[in-house]
Write a protein that holds these residues in place. Sequence first.
Motif, mmCIF file in Angstrom:
data_model
loop_
_atom_site.group_PDB
_atom_site.id
_atom_site.type_symbol
_atom_site.label_atom_id
_atom_site.label_comp_id
_atom_site.label_asym_id
_atom_site.label_seq_id
_atom_site.Cartn_x
_atom_site.Cartn_y
_atom_site.Cartn_z
ATOM 1 N N UNK A 1 0.654 -1.130 -0.125
ATOM 2 C CA UNK A 1 -0.023 -0.110 -0.052
ATOM 3 C C UNK A 1 1.068 1.335 -0.028
ATOM 4 N N UNK A 2 0.919 1.950 -1.222
ATOM 5 C CA UNK A 2 1.688 3.155 -1.193
ATOM 6 C C UNK A 2 1.146 4.470 -0.535
ATOM 7 N N UNK A 3 1.974 5.132 0.048
ATOM 8 C CA UNK A 3 1.441 6.594 0.023
ATOM 9 C C UNK A 3 2.657 7.590 -0.238
ATOM 10 N N UNK A 4 2.611 8.734 -0.476
ATOM 11 C CA UNK A 4 3.884 9.547 -1.026
ATOM 12 C C UNK A 4 3.691 10.930 -0.117
ATOM 13 N N UNK A 5 4.855 11.565 0.286
ATOM 14 C CA UNK A 5 5.093 12.603 0.899
ATOM 15 C C UNK A 5 5.972 13.593 0.080
ATOM 16 N N UNK A 6 5.717 15.093 0.095
ATOM 17 C CA UNK A 6 6.289 15.570 -0.740
ATOM 18 C C UNK A 6 6.750 16.987 -0.088
ATOM 19 N N UNK B 1 7.998 8.032 -2.026
ATOM 20 C CA UNK B 1 6.687 6.977 -1.774
ATOM 21 C C UNK B 1 7.271 5.663 -1.054
ATOM 22 N N UNK B 2 6.362 5.310 -0.070
ATOM 23 C CA UNK B 2 6.759 4.252 0.956
ATOM 24 C C UNK B 2 5.706 3.252 1.056
ATOM 25 N N UNK B 3 6.122 2.077 1.601
ATOM 26 C CA UNK B 3 5.238 0.897 1.648
ATOM 27 C C UNK B 3 4.625 1.318 3.205
ATOM 28 N N UNK C 1 19.589 7.245 9.767
ATOM 29 C CA UNK C 1 18.769 7.669 10.863
ATOM 30 C C UNK C 1 17.498 7.054 10.812
ATOM 31 N N UNK C 2 17.024 6.491 9.510
ATOM 32 C CA UNK C 2 15.721 5.861 9.423
ATOM 33 C C UNK C 2 15.945 4.416 8.765
ATOM 34 N N UNK C 3 16.313 3.688 9.637
ATOM 35 C CA UNK C 3 16.792 2.169 9.086
ATOM 36 C C UNK C 3 15.400 1.576 8.684
ATOM 37 N N UNK C 4 14.179 1.939 8.829
ATOM 38 C CA UNK C 4 13.144 1.201 8.299
ATOM 39 C C UNK C 4 12.952 1.481 6.753
ATOM 40 N N UNK C 5 13.423 2.456 6.299
ATOM 41 C CA UNK C 5 13.562 3.007 4.826
ATOM 42 C C UNK C 5 14.574 2.297 4.064
ATOM 43 N N UNK C 6 15.381 1.639 4.734
ATOM 44 C CA UNK C 6 16.671 0.929 3.844
ATOM 45 C C UNK C 6 16.132 -0.352 4.014
ATOM 46 N N UNK C 7 15.415 -0.905 3.641
ATOM 47 C CA UNK C 7 14.858 -2.377 3.786
ATOM 48 C C UNK C 7 14.100 -2.913 2.682
ATOM 49 N N UNK C 8 14.055 -4.426 2.526
ATOM 50 C CA UNK C 8 13.383 -4.922 1.640
ATOM 51 C C UNK C 8 12.302 -5.845 2.244
ATOM 52 N N UNK C 9 11.440 -6.280 1.339
ATOM 53 C CA UNK C 9 10.088 -7.243 1.942
ATOM 54 C C UNK C 9 10.520 -8.503 1.390
ATOM 55 N N UNK C 10 10.474 -9.565 2.231
ATOM 56 C CA UNK C 10 10.686 -11.048 1.897
ATOM 57 C C UNK C 10 9.305 -11.528 1.945
ATOM 58 N N UNK C 11 8.812 -11.623 0.564
ATOM 59 C CA UNK C 11 7.410 -11.956 0.379
ATOM 60 C C UNK C 11 7.027 -13.498 0.880
ATOM 61 N N UNK C 12 8.053 -14.431 0.763
ATOM 62 C CA UNK C 12 7.996 -15.744 1.052
ATOM 63 C C UNK C 12 7.752 -15.851 2.695
ATOM 64 N N UNK D 1 6.102 1.716 7.126
ATOM 65 C CA UNK D 1 6.745 3.090 7.286
ATOM 66 C C UNK D 1 5.401 3.941 7.618
ATOM 67 N N UNK D 2 5.514 4.654 8.564
ATOM 68 C CA UNK D 2 4.252 5.720 9.142
ATOM 69 C C UNK D 2 4.613 7.178 8.428
ATOM 70 N N UNK D 3 3.578 7.758 7.993
ATOM 71 C CA UNK D 3 3.663 8.970 7.461
ATOM 72 C C UNK D 3 4.612 9.893 8.249
ATOM 73 N N UNK D 4 4.612 9.945 9.484
ATOM 74 C CA UNK D 4 5.534 10.697 10.356
ATOM 75 C C UNK D 4 7.007 10.630 9.865
#
Length: 224
Positions: A30-35, A192-194, A73-84, A198-201
């Motif tokens: 589920x995408x959302x985008x901040x600008x 754009x984030x998952x 400073x924001x480690x959740x943004x430097x991640x990948x999703x393992x679908x399996x 990742x929360x909007x804040x």
Amino acid sequence: MAPGREEILEMHGLRRIIFDKMTKAKQIMPHFTVMEEVDVTSMVSILDSAKARNRKVTVTGFLARIVPSILKQYPYLNAIYDETRRVYILKKYYNIGIAVDTPDGLNVFVIKDADRKSMVEISAEISDKASRARENKLQLDEVQDSTFTITNVGTIGGIMSTPIINYPEVAILGVHRILEREGRKYMYLSLSCDHRLIDGAVATRFIVDLKKVIEDPNAIIYEI
């Protein structure tokens, strides 16, 4: 229908890989985008100064060097999703994907360990890999293992976009055309984030911190 009035377009090769990744990104995440609007007057001055000293630094190269410092400073943004396994894997290295337009469509090559390279080195690597991407000459390892992607649509002309995440990553930074207003230069950034991770804040704090570093020349302590 008369012959010649329709054409069937099938996805093959690289285009098929992109097709599948983009489909998964939108179906699963589920995408959302901040600008944010950023004053890039100082950044442009730094790039011009480097050019005057025969040290080419591009906008994308500049950002690809700065972004890892903010990602730390924001480690959740430097991640990948393992679908399996249905888990996220936080990466402790910073491989920045760079989206490039090619005759065969969008491609993403990787600047590995971008936090350990200078802006000049990154800019030269981007130039080399972008050229080879357009000639379909990239090696497999040059398009794998990115942890966060930057897409610079401003080189074509867009002033704003909402990029689709480069699956299985969880975030992508959109970079846009530089505009001039009242003697200053500005650019819009979009992230754009998952939203499952990742929360909007968090996303907003990331892009605001990135904005601060770009706008404050005293914060630019990286090796050109």
